[in-house]
Design an enzyme around this catalytic site. Structure first.
Site, PDB file in Angstrom:
ATOM      1  CG  ASP A   1      17.810  18.026 -29.328  1.00  0.00           C
ATOM      2  OD1 ASP A   1      18.292  16.963 -29.591  1.00  0.00           O
ATOM      3  OD2 ASP A   1      17.086  17.916 -28.063  1.00  0.00           O
ATOM      4  CB  SER A   2      14.048  18.684 -33.686  1.00  0.00           C
ATOM      5  OG  SER A   2      13.245  19.090 -32.279  1.00  0.00           O
TER       6      SER A   2
ATOM      7  N   GLY B   1      10.867  21.656 -31.262  1.00  0.00           N
ATOM      8  CA  GLY B   1      10.397  20.678 -31.624  1.00  0.00           C
ATOM      9  C   GLY B   1      10.488  20.554 -33.007  1.00  0.00           C
TER      10      GLY B   1
ATOM     11  N   GLY C   1      15.440  26.583 -31.195  1.00  0.00           N
ATOM     12  CA  GLY C   1      14.545  26.086 -31.948  1.00  0.00           C
ATOM     13  C   GLY C   1      14.654  25.936 -33.502  1.00  0.00           C
TER      14      GLY C   1
ATOM     15  CG  ASP D   1      19.753  23.462 -24.632  1.00  0.00           C
ATOM     16  OD1 ASP D   1      19.490  24.708 -24.751  1.00  0.00           O
ATOM     17  OD2 ASP D   1      18.904  22.607 -24.949  1.00  0.00           O
ATOM     18  CG  HIS D   2      16.194  25.398 -22.562  1.00  0.00           C
ATOM     19  ND1 HIS D   2      15.317  26.686 -22.860  1.00  0.00           N
ATOM     20  CD2 HIS D   2      16.585  24.861 -23.791  1.00  0.00           C
ATOM     21  CE1 HIS D   2      15.264  26.870 -24.083  1.00  0.00           C
ATOM     22  NE2 HIS D   2      15.956  25.667 -24.671  1.00  0.00           N
TER      23      HIS D   2
HETATM   24  P1  13P Z   1      15.103  22.197 -32.147  1.00  0.00           P
HETATM   25  O1  13P Z   1      13.817  21.609 -31.263  1.00  0.00           O
HETATM   26  O2  13P Z   1      14.645  23.083 -33.147  1.00  0.00           O
HETATM   27  O3  13P Z   1      16.251  21.540 -32.482  1.00  0.00           O
HETATM   28  O4  13P Z   1      15.656  23.263 -31.208  1.00  0.00           O
HETATM   29  C1  13P Z   1      16.626  22.839 -30.070  1.00  0.00           C
HETATM   30  C2  13P Z   1      16.944  23.807 -29.184  1.00  0.00           C
HETATM   31  O5  13P Z   1      16.418  25.224 -29.119  1.00  0.00           O
HETATM   32  C3  13P Z   1      17.821  23.332 -27.924  1.00  0.00           C
HETATM   33  O6  13P Z   1      17.794  24.241 -26.747  1.00  0.00           O
HETATM   34  O1  G3H Z   2      15.184  22.785 -26.323  1.00  0.00           O
HETATM   35  C1  G3H Z   2      15.152  21.663 -25.860  1.00  0.00           C
HETATM   36  C2  G3H Z   2      16.012  20.757 -26.382  1.00  0.00           C
HETATM   37  O2  G3H Z   2      15.701  20.042 -27.537  1.00  0.00           O
HETATM   38  C3  G3H Z   2      16.479  19.648 -25.395  1.00  0.00           C
HETATM   39  O3  G3H Z   2      15.261  18.825 -25.208  1.00  0.00           O
HETATM   40  O4  G3H Z   2      14.853  18.892 -22.688  1.00  0.00           O
HETATM   41  O5  G3H Z   2      13.878  17.026 -24.297  1.00  0.00           O
HETATM   42  O6  G3H Z   2      16.504  17.255 -23.679  1.00  0.00           O
HETATM   43  P1  G3H Z   2      15.014  17.723 -23.948  1.00  0.00           P
HETATM   44 ZN    ZN Z   3      16.158  25.707 -26.750  1.00  0.00          ZN
END
Ligand code: 13P
Ligand code: G3H
Ligand code: ZN
Length: 311
Positions: free
Chosen positions: A258-259, A181, A214, A82-83
């Site tokens: 994730d959040s 977030g 997100g 991720d990212h």
């Molecule tokens: P949220 O913060 O909305 O859960 O998004 C997670 C996300 O995009 C992880 O890449």
């Molecule tokens: O987009 C971000 C995800 O919620 C991952 O969060 O980089 O704090 O692990 P993190």
């Molecule tokens: Zn993301």
């Protein structure tokens, strides 16, 4: 069943008008909660690992936890970075067995984003790994990067064909009003997503899987559970579930969450300690946390993503 990449998953999701959940994992209880839920409703899964998760839990531990989940569930599971923000990070994850990586070049110029993404695609495709790119910039926090509302930018539909053709990416993350977030919209603000932009992108990229980052709904039940048990979160507003269902019925094939997992886990742990202030065995408070994640993920799969029964 072994680890899979997302090619087949996305093809079926696009045709079937549903989306696959991409859930962030950081430890054993989170992996277990998510995968037990998916098993009960027979759903394909993407488990995603951020640079921060890799730093926290270690690449090998996370890989082995995910491999254990595949043995236990028999589900098709993709493991995704991720990212990813550099070629080196993507390479390290590809070399270490990930089946999918995101190269997030959205903070660079259009030209530099293309060059970086193309380099990752070439390395990944030679090894059977798929790549997610990003165009447009989401607000919110990932790892240590905090993108302010002013720096956020919607995806420009006029750029998507050139980006996809020149880079060879397998899927594209777009910015249409979601953010990372728990604080996505301000109190009193009406949550709104730019479905008009998604429609334009869909027209320009037929049959191409789109990714929504997100996308947590910031479920009030868990925010209240935190605040009623000694926490102090400001008003937190997420993406309404009906909007996610609409996105899933369109070209969006991957929805990142994730959040919501963090809120469910923390809410249930706070509640546990409020009710049992003298307890100190981690198994006692992590069991309800894992169960809360399982319940949350099952609801997401069945009521929002629509990928139940599709494994
Ligand atoms: P949220 O913060 O909305 O859960 O998004 C997670 C996300 O995009 C992880 O890449
Ligand atoms: O987009 C971000 C995800 O919620 C991952 O969060 O980089 O704090 O692990 P993190
Ligand atoms: Zn993301």
């Amino acid at each position: 069943m072994a680890l899979v990449n997302t090619k087949e998953m996305f093809k079926k999701a696009y045709e079937g008008g549903y989306a696959i959940g991409a859930f962030n994992v950081n430890n054993m209880e989170i992996v277990q909660g998510i995968t037990e839920a998916a098993k009960e409703v027979n759903a394909p899964l993407i488990l995603q690992v951020s640079a921060g998760a890799r730093k926290y839990a270690n690449h090998t531990y996370l890989m082995k936890l995910i491999e254990a989940a595949i043995i236990e569930t028999g589900l098709p599971i993709a493991v995704h970075l991720d990212h990813g923000d550099t070629f080196e990070l993507c390479k390290s994850c590809i070399d270490g067995g990930f089946t999918s990586v995101m190269i997030d070049g959205s903070h660079h110029s259009f030209e530099d984003n293309i060059a970086l993404t193309k380099k990752v695609v070439e390395y990944a495709h030679e090894r059977g790994v798929v790549v997610e790119g990003e165009l447009g910039r989401l607000a919110g926090i990932e790892d240590d990067v905090n993108v302010s509302d002013a720096d956020a930018a919607f995806t420009d539909p006029a750029q998507v064909e050139e980006f996809v053709t020149k880079t060879g990416v397998d899927s594209l993350a777009i910015a249409i009003g979601t953010s990372h977030g728990a604080y996505k919209f301000k109190p009193g603000q009406n949550p709104k997503l730019r479905f008009d932009i998604l429609e334009k992108i869909e027209q320009r990229l037929p049959n191409f899987p789109i990714v929504l980052h997100g996308a947590s709904s910031v479920i009030p039940e868990f925010v209240e559970m935190i605040n009623n048990n000694g926490g102090k979160m400001p008003d937190a507003i997420g993406i309404p579930e009906d909007m996610l269902r609409k996105a899933a019925s369109m070209a969006v094939c991957k929805i990142n969450i994730d959040s919501d997992l963090r809120l469910a886990m923390t809410g249930s742990i706070r509640k546990y300690f409020a009710e049992n202030p003298s307890h100190f065995d981690p198994r006692q408070y992590l069991s309800p946390a894992r169960a809360a994640i399982k319940e949350l993920v099952k609801n997401k799969i069945v009521n929002v993503l629509g990928c139940n029964g599709k494994a």
